[in-house]
Design a protein around this motif. Structure first.
Motif, PDB file in Angstrom:
ATOM      1  N   SER A  24      40.451   5.554  -9.924  1.00 46.83           N
ATOM      2  CA  SER A  24      41.132   6.707 -10.532  1.00 46.83           C
ATOM      3  C   SER A  24      42.650   6.545 -10.605  1.00 46.83           C
ATOM      4  O   SER A  24      43.289   7.213 -11.407  1.00 46.83           O
ATOM      5  N   VAL A  25      43.243   5.669  -9.816  1.00 41.40           N
ATOM      6  CA  VAL A  25      44.698   5.476  -9.879  1.00 41.40           C
ATOM      7  C   VAL A  25      45.100   4.586 -11.051  1.00 41.40           C
ATOM      8  O   VAL A  25      46.278   4.480 -11.371  1.00 41.40           O
ATOM      9  N   ASN A  26      44.140   3.969 -11.720  1.00 37.48           N
ATOM     10  CA  ASN A  26      44.411   3.157 -12.898  1.00 37.48           C
ATOM     11  C   ASN A  26      44.649   4.080 -14.088  1.00 37.48           C
ATOM     12  O   ASN A  26      43.809   4.926 -14.402  1.00 37.48           O
ATOM     13  N   ASP A  27      45.781   3.935 -14.773  1.00 40.19           N
ATOM     14  CA  ASP A  27      46.142   4.798 -15.895  1.00 40.19           C
ATOM     15  C   ASP A  27      45.202   4.663 -17.088  1.00 40.19           C
ATOM     16  O   ASP A  27      45.190   5.530 -17.957  1.00 40.19           O
ATOM     17  N   SER A  28      44.440   3.603 -17.151  1.00 39.31           N
ATOM     18  CA  SER A  28      43.518   3.383 -18.270  1.00 39.31           C
ATOM     19  C   SER A  28      42.176   4.069 -18.058  1.00 39.31           C
ATOM     20  O   SER A  28      41.360   4.124 -18.967  1.00 39.31           O
ATOM     21  N   ILE A  29      41.954   4.571 -16.849  1.00 36.85           N
ATOM     22  CA  ILE A  29      40.692   5.232 -16.514  1.00 36.85           C
ATOM     23  C   ILE A  29      40.960   6.716 -16.365  1.00 36.85           C
ATOM     24  O   ILE A  29      41.794   7.131 -15.572  1.00 36.85           O
ATOM     25  N   TYR A  30      40.232   7.532 -17.154  1.00 38.20           N
ATOM     26  CA  TYR A  30      40.492   8.973 -17.186  1.00 38.20           C
ATOM     27  C   TYR A  30      39.626   9.771 -16.225  1.00 38.20           C
ATOM     28  O   TYR A  30      40.088  10.741 -15.643  1.00 38.20           O
ATOM     29  N   ARG A  31      38.375   9.404 -16.085  1.00 47.11           N
ATOM     30  CA  ARG A  31      37.463  10.126 -15.185  1.00 47.11           C
ATOM     31  C   ARG A  31      36.602   9.117 -14.442  1.00 47.11           C
ATOM     32  O   ARG A  31      36.122   8.145 -15.039  1.00 47.11           O
ATOM     33  N   VAL A  32      36.383   9.386 -13.158  1.00 44.57           N
ATOM     34  CA  VAL A  32      35.508   8.549 -12.342  1.00 44.57           C
ATOM     35  C   VAL A  32      34.701   9.460 -11.443  1.00 44.57           C
ATOM     36  O   VAL A  32      35.259  10.327 -10.777  1.00 44.57           O
ATOM     37  N   PHE A  33      33.395   9.273 -11.444  1.00 42.03           N
ATOM     38  CA  PHE A  33      32.547   9.990 -10.506  1.00 42.03           C
ATOM     39  C   PHE A  33      31.508   9.011  -9.993  1.00 42.03           C
ATOM     40  O   PHE A  33      30.737   8.446 -10.778  1.00 42.03           O
ATOM     41  N   GLU A  40      24.959   5.863  -8.563  1.00 37.99           N
ATOM     42  CA  GLU A  40      25.347   5.883  -9.965  1.00 37.99           C
ATOM     43  C   GLU A  40      26.839   6.173 -10.104  1.00 37.99           C
ATOM     44  O   GLU A  40      27.394   6.973  -9.364  1.00 37.99           O
ATOM     45  N   ALA A  41      27.475   5.512 -11.066  1.00 39.20           N
ATOM     46  CA  ALA A  41      28.886   5.750 -11.378  1.00 39.20           C
ATOM     47  C   ALA A  41      29.000   6.133 -12.844  1.00 39.20           C
ATOM     48  O   ALA A  41      28.334   5.544 -13.694  1.00 39.20           O
ATOM     49  N   LYS A  42      29.839   7.138 -13.114  1.00 35.07           N
ATOM     50  CA  LYS A  42      30.148   7.527 -14.488  1.00 35.07           C
ATOM     51  C   LYS A  42      31.654   7.413 -14.643  1.00 35.07           C
ATOM     52  O   LYS A  42      32.404   8.002 -13.870  1.00 35.07           O
ATOM     53  N   ILE A  43      32.073   6.650 -15.642  1.00 26.92           N
ATOM     54  CA  ILE A  43      33.486   6.347 -15.810  1.00 26.92           C
ATOM     55  C   ILE A  43      33.862   6.523 -17.278  1.00 26.92           C
ATOM     56  O   ILE A  43      33.180   6.012 -18.165  1.00 26.92           O
ATOM     57  N   ILE A  44      34.952   7.257 -17.515  1.00 27.05           N
ATOM     58  CA  ILE A  44      35.511   7.403 -18.855  1.00 27.05           C
ATOM     59  C   ILE A  44      36.843   6.667 -18.856  1.00 27.05           C
ATOM     60  O   ILE A  44      37.694   6.916 -18.004  1.00 27.05           O
ATOM     61  N   PHE A  45      37.007   5.760 -19.826  1.00 24.26           N
ATOM     62  CA  PHE A  45      38.198   4.919 -19.840  1.00 24.26           C
ATOM     63  C   PHE A  45      38.633   4.605 -21.266  1.00 24.26           C
ATOM     64  O   PHE A  45      37.864   4.760 -22.217  1.00 24.26           O
ATOM     65  N   ASP A  46      39.880   4.170 -21.395  1.00 28.68           N
ATOM     66  CA  ASP A  46      40.447   3.772 -22.674  1.00 28.68           C
ATOM     67  C   ASP A  46      40.114   2.294 -22.886  1.00 28.68           C
ATOM     68  O   ASP A  46      40.713   1.428 -22.252  1.00 28.68           O
ATOM     69  N   ASP A  47      39.172   2.018 -23.779  1.00 29.51           N
ATOM     70  CA  ASP A  47      38.718   0.644 -23.973  1.00 29.51           C
ATOM     71  C   ASP A  47      39.727  -0.241 -24.697  1.00 29.51           C
ATOM     72  O   ASP A  47      39.536  -1.448 -24.778  1.00 29.51           O
ATOM     73  N   SER A  48      40.831   0.335 -25.169  1.00 27.75           N
ATOM     74  CA  SER A  48      41.885  -0.495 -25.757  1.00 27.75           C
ATOM     75  C   SER A  48      42.845  -0.997 -24.676  1.00 27.75           C
ATOM     76  O   SER A  48      43.638  -1.905 -24.931  1.00 27.75           O
ATOM     77  N   ARG A  49      42.753  -0.429 -23.482  1.00 26.93           N
ATOM     78  CA  ARG A  49      43.670  -0.811 -22.398  1.00 26.93           C
ATOM     79  C   ARG A  49      42.983  -1.525 -21.245  1.00 26.93           C
ATOM     80  O   ARG A  49      43.625  -2.239 -20.479  1.00 26.93           O
ATOM     81  N   ILE A  50      41.676  -1.305 -21.094  1.00 26.17           N
ATOM     82  CA  ILE A  50      40.920  -1.978 -20.027  1.00 26.17           C
ATOM     83  C   ILE A  50      39.526  -2.281 -20.557  1.00 26.17           C
ATOM     84  O   ILE A  50      38.953  -1.482 -21.295  1.00 26.17           O
ATOM     85  N   VAL A  72      33.412   8.397 -26.715  1.00 23.98           N
ATOM     86  CA  VAL A  72      33.728   9.812 -26.526  1.00 23.98           C
ATOM     87  C   VAL A  72      35.122  10.085 -27.076  1.00 23.98           C
ATOM     88  O   VAL A  72      35.986   9.220 -27.063  1.00 23.98           O
ATOM     89  N   SER A  73      35.305  11.302 -27.544  1.00 25.90           N
ATOM     90  CA  SER A  73      36.618  11.696 -28.068  1.00 25.90           C
ATOM     91  C   SER A  73      37.403  12.406 -26.972  1.00 25.90           C
ATOM     92  O   SER A  73      36.835  12.894 -25.988  1.00 25.90           O
ATOM     93  N   LEU A  74      38.690  12.465 -27.160  1.00 27.56           N
ATOM     94  CA  LEU A  74      39.548  13.171 -26.212  1.00 27.56           C
ATOM     95  C   LEU A  74      39.145  14.635 -26.125  1.00 27.56           C
ATOM     96  O   LEU A  74      39.114  15.212 -25.042  1.00 27.56           O
ATOM     97  N   GLU A  75      38.791  15.229 -27.257  1.00 33.55           N
ATOM     98  CA  GLU A  75      38.371  16.632 -27.279  1.00 33.55           C
ATOM     99  C   GLU A  75      37.137  16.853 -26.403  1.00 33.55           C
ATOM    100  O   GLU A  75      37.048  17.840 -25.678  1.00 33.55           O
ATOM    101  N   LYS A  76      36.193  15.918 -26.467  1.00 33.54           N
ATOM    102  CA  LYS A  76      34.975  16.046 -25.659  1.00 33.54           C
ATOM    103  C   LYS A  76      35.291  15.927 -24.167  1.00 33.54           C
ATOM    104  O   LYS A  76      34.743  16.670 -23.356  1.00 33.54           O
ATOM    105  N   VAL A  77      36.191  15.012 -23.816  1.00 35.87           N
ATOM    106  CA  VAL A  77      36.585  14.844 -22.409  1.00 35.87           C
ATOM    107  C   VAL A  77      37.232  16.131 -21.896  1.00 35.87           C
ATOM    108  O   VAL A  77      36.925  16.604 -20.804  1.00 35.87           O
ATOM    109  N   ILE A  78      38.111  16.715 -22.708  1.00 35.78           N
ATOM    110  CA  ILE A  78      38.782  17.950 -22.308  1.00 35.78           C
ATOM    111  C   ILE A  78      37.769  19.083 -22.182  1.00 35.78           C
ATOM    112  O   ILE A  78      37.773  19.828 -21.199  1.00 35.78           O
TER     113      ILE A  78
END
Length: 90
Positions: A24-33, A40-50, A72-78
């Protein structure tokens, strides 16, 4: 952005908490559970950066196996981050 679901091998609650923080401290990763009980791990990340491979490398000690991946879109994450109370008011 991508959302991946990863099945893990043996992982303790303590290691799951530590790993979740480290990711979660990585700026390219937005959500981690990470759920150590479901393994099980669920991770939302910016695939252009990582890349997925970099994330899997951090999980290598827990025998990661990608079981799902979706765009996923930013709107969906929000929207998914909002509580039910806020959704009802919107």
């Amino acid at each position: 952005m991508k959302k991946i679901t990863i099945k893990l091998g043996k992982i303790s609650e303590e290691k799951a908490k530590r790993l979740q923080y480290e990711l979660s401290v990585n700026d390219s990763i937005y959500r981690v559970f990470i759920n150590p009980y479901l393994k099980e791990a669920k991770i939302i990340f910016d695939d252009s950066r990582i890349k997925v491979e970099e994330i899997l490398e951090k999980l290598k000690d827990f025998q990661p196996n990608v079981s799902g991946m979706e765009e996923v879109s930013l709107e969906k994450v929000i929207e998914e981050s909002m509580s039910w109370n806020h959704k009802l008011k919107a």
